[in-house]
Write an enzyme that holds these catalytic residues in place. Structure first.
Site, PDB file in Angstrom:
ATOM      1  N   HIS A   1     -13.144   2.128   0.259  1.00 25.25           N
ATOM      2  CA  HIS A   1     -13.142   1.011   1.221  1.00 25.25           C
ATOM      3  C   HIS A   1     -13.655  -0.294   0.610  1.00 25.25           C
ATOM      4  CE1 HIS A   1     -13.493   4.388   4.370  1.00 25.25           C
ATOM      5  NE2 HIS A   1     -12.264   3.935   4.395  1.00 25.25           N
TER       6      HIS A   1
ATOM      7  N   ASN B   1       0.880  -1.168   0.000  1.00 25.00           N
ATOM      8  CA  ASN B   1       0.000   0.000   0.000  1.00 25.00           C
ATOM      9  C   ASN B   1       0.917   1.217   0.000  1.00 25.00           C
ATOM     10  OD1 ASN B   1      -1.776   2.042   0.491  1.00 25.00           O
ATOM     11  ND2 ASN B   1      -2.716   1.118   2.293  1.00 25.00           N
TER      12      ASN B   1
ATOM     13  N   GLU C   1      -8.219  -5.772   4.960  1.00 26.93           N
ATOM     14  CA  GLU C   1      -8.097  -5.269   3.582  1.00 26.93           C
ATOM     15  C   GLU C   1      -6.898  -5.882   2.868  1.00 26.93           C
ATOM     16  OE1 GLU C   1      -8.704  -1.386   5.568  1.00 26.93           O
ATOM     17  OE2 GLU C   1      -9.618  -0.779   3.679  1.00 26.93           O
TER      18      GLU C   1
ATOM     19  N   HIS D   1     -18.038   0.723   7.853  1.00 26.78           N
ATOM     20  CA  HIS D   1     -16.579   0.714   8.034  1.00 26.78           C
ATOM     21  C   HIS D   1     -16.220   2.044   8.695  1.00 26.78           C
ATOM     22  CE1 HIS D   1     -12.286  -0.045   6.906  1.00 26.78           C
ATOM     23  NE2 HIS D   1     -12.291   1.252   7.158  1.00 26.78           N
TER      24      HIS D   1
ATOM     25  N   GLY E   1     -11.441   0.508  12.838  1.00 31.96           N
ATOM     26  CA  GLY E   1     -10.951   0.731  14.203  1.00 31.96           C
ATOM     27  C   GLY E   1     -12.045   1.118  15.187  1.00 31.96           C
TER      28      GLY E   1
HETATM   29  P1  ADP Z   1      -7.619   3.836   9.321  1.00 35.92           P
HETATM   30  O1  ADP Z   1      -8.852   4.374   8.684  1.00 35.92           O
HETATM   31  O2  ADP Z   1      -6.484   4.816   9.377  1.00 35.92           O
HETATM   32  O3  ADP Z   1      -7.230   2.442   8.850  1.00 35.92           O
HETATM   33  P2  ADP Z   1      -8.534   2.495  11.724  1.00 35.92           P
HETATM   34  O4  ADP Z   1      -9.552   1.669  11.036  1.00 35.92           O
HETATM   35  O5  ADP Z   1      -7.368   1.829  12.357  1.00 35.92           O
HETATM   36  O6  ADP Z   1      -8.006   3.693  10.856  1.00 35.92           O
HETATM   37  O7  ADP Z   1      -9.310   3.336  12.852  1.00 35.92           O
HETATM   38  C1  ADP Z   1      -8.634   4.261  13.644  1.00 35.92           C
HETATM   39  C2  ADP Z   1      -9.589   4.880  14.638  1.00 35.92           C
HETATM   40  O8  ADP Z   1     -10.179   3.852  15.450  1.00 35.92           O
HETATM   41  C3  ADP Z   1      -8.886   5.778  15.637  1.00 35.92           C
HETATM   42  O9  ADP Z   1      -8.867   7.101  15.178  1.00 35.92           O
HETATM   43  C4  ADP Z   1      -9.727   5.672  16.856  1.00 35.92           C
HETATM   44  O10 ADP Z   1     -10.621   6.754  16.827  1.00 35.92           O
HETATM   45  C5  ADP Z   1     -10.538   4.413  16.678  1.00 35.92           C
HETATM   46  N1  ADP Z   1     -10.322   3.456  17.761  1.00 35.92           N
HETATM   47  C6  ADP Z   1      -9.346   2.531  17.884  1.00 35.92           C
HETATM   48  N2  ADP Z   1      -9.476   1.847  19.043  1.00 35.92           N
HETATM   49  C7  ADP Z   1     -10.568   2.351  19.663  1.00 35.92           C
HETATM   50  C8  ADP Z   1     -11.227   2.080  20.907  1.00 35.92           C
HETATM   51  N3  ADP Z   1     -10.792   1.145  21.742  1.00 35.92           N
HETATM   52  N4  ADP Z   1     -12.311   2.808  21.205  1.00 35.92           N
HETATM   53  C9  ADP Z   1     -12.759   3.762  20.381  1.00 35.92           C
HETATM   54  N5  ADP Z   1     -12.191   4.063  19.203  1.00 35.92           N
HETATM   55  C10 ADP Z   1     -11.102   3.387  18.854  1.00 35.92           C
END
Ligand code: ADP
Length: 393
Positions: A178, A10, A379, A205, A325
């Site tokens: 996505h 990526n 992904e 997502h 996330g």
């Molecule tokens: P990306 O879109 O960069 O791949 P991710 O899917 O990893 O990002 O999501 C990142 C987001 O997930 C972080 O900004 C955070 O807000 C959220 N996140 C991660 N762990 C937690 C948690 N335990 N509780 C709430 N939000 C979380």
């Protein structure tokens, strides 16, 4: 051709994320950051052993080509006998023509260059990653896997904007993003909830970027992101759905330039802009500030509003899946989204919802007509799977 080992890349403007797969299993992963300046490489095995964690030399840090040589060295350090059989690339935009992953040929590279303008912040770097991989792994097949491809099953009524048709014809459409994540979840449902896998599914997502997709019988009906990733849900720093009149106001009345408006809507808006505190949901959930509380309520409400639209367009819903996330980890967000949706048959189970989705979990009550789940997305795994399928075809 039998494909055993696949490298998934990526490539961004200054970073390259990578994962090595043996079969379906990820065995090595890592990232190079800061290309062009003070670059750093990190790589660890699936068991968590750090294999590389160091600055790149000035020579190594020059560009994607030189960085790919570092990844090649890391792969060999991990397993001196390993042979990478194929390389799968995340390519953000596939325009109107790329509806499926494709083996990269010179012709394909030319076609991709021609649509760089659709994703100028991403596609040129994805192409640089392809060039680097060709040099590092000569003779090996490269496969381009597109974020937009999964959404090319949308009908005109879901894909077009109501502006003069010539713009649609020249490519101004709801492309959606996505796609790897939605595709993965759609396939994963056959393993974890086969009874609804071919039904009407809404996947949320929710990560730093966020979008939702209505999927029926494994195919995208429609999605919330649009011509660019700015549309749809409110995100970490992106505004999501907004009246285009606001853009006109910012330019016409506030005298902002196109670049300034772009920066405002992409980088200073969303949760960051609304809360004034942070773009990270964890910070907002841990904050006592009224602004953080309001931002979180806003977030849930936007997801709920899009859910209603997707369900109406699809004509029903059998399952709601949270991923990304936030979707995998935030029980608060999942509860907030589902609150008050019992009329749709959506009943969340408070206890089950407390868990984090390390694996797929069901978080609906037994009485819930709609199955509610949280499923970790993958992904890179999807790109590896698609790369294998193309090479073995
Ligand atoms: P990306 O879109 O960069 O791949 P991710 O899917 O990893 O990002 O999501 C990142 C987001 O997930 C972080 O900004 C955070 O807000 C959220 N996140 C991660 N762990 C937690 C948690 N335990 N509780 C709430 N939000 C979380």
């Amino acid at each position: 051709m039998s494909i055993e080992t696949i490298l998934v890349l990526n490539a961004g403007s200054s970073s390259i994320k990578f994962q090595l797969f043996k079969g379906e299993e990820s065995v090595l992963s890592g990232q190079i950051d800061g290309l062009g300046a003070n670059a750093w490489v990190k790589g660890k095995s699936a068991e968590g052993e750090t294999l590389m964690d160091r600055a790149l030399t000035a020579e190594e840090a020059q560009n994607h080509n030189t960085a790919l040589q570092v990844i090649l060295a890391l792969v060999h350090q991990f397993d001196p006998n390993v042979e990478v059989d194929a390389i799968g690339h995340r390519v953000v935009h596939g325009g109107t023509q790329f509806t499926h992953p494709v083996l990269v040929t010179e012709e394909v590279e030319k076609e991709l260059e021609a649509i760089n303008n659709l994703a100028p912040l991403h596609n040129p770097h994805n192409l640089a990653g392809i060039a680097g991989a060709k040099a590092a792994f000569p003779g090996k097949p490269n496969v381009a896997c597109f974020d937009t491809a999964f959404h090319r099953t949308q009908e005109f009524k879901n894909e077009a904007y109501a502006i003069p048709l010539k713009f649609y014809e020249e490519g101004v459409r709801r492309y959606g993003m996505h796609g790897q994540s939605f595709h993965f979840i759609s396939e994963e449902l056959h393993n974890v909830a086969p009874e609804i896998a071919n039904g009407k599914i809404v996947v949320a997502h929710l990560g730093n970027g966020a979008s939702m997709c209505a999927i029926e019988n494994g195919k995208c009906v429609t999605t919330t992101m649009g011509f660019t990733p700015l549309d749809g849900l409110a995100m970490g720093t992106r505004c999501g759905l907004i009246d285009p009149g606001v853009v006109l106001y910012l330019i016409g009345e506030k005298g902002m330039s196109v670049e300034e408006v772009g920066h405002l809507l992409n980088k200073e808006s969303g949760m960051k802009g609304l809360s004034g505190i942070s773009q990270d949901m964890r910070d907002l959930e841990n904050s006592d500030s009224p602004a953080a509380k309001k931002a979180l309520e806003y977030y849930d409400n936007r997801v709920k509003r899009e859910l209603g639209a997707l369900v109406a367009v699809m004509g029903g819903i059998d399952a709601l899946v949270f991923t990304g996330g936030i979707g995998e980890n935030s029980s608060l967000t999942r509860a907030g989204v589902c609150e008050g949706l019992e009329f749709l048959g959506i009943e969340i189970d408070e206890e089950a919802n407390k868990a984090r989705a390390k694996d797929a979990i069901t978080i609906s009550k037994p009485s819930s007509r709609v199955k509610i789940m949280a499923i970790p997305t993958n992904e890179e795994g999807m790109i590896a799977r698609q790369t294998r399928a193309i090479c073995e075809a």
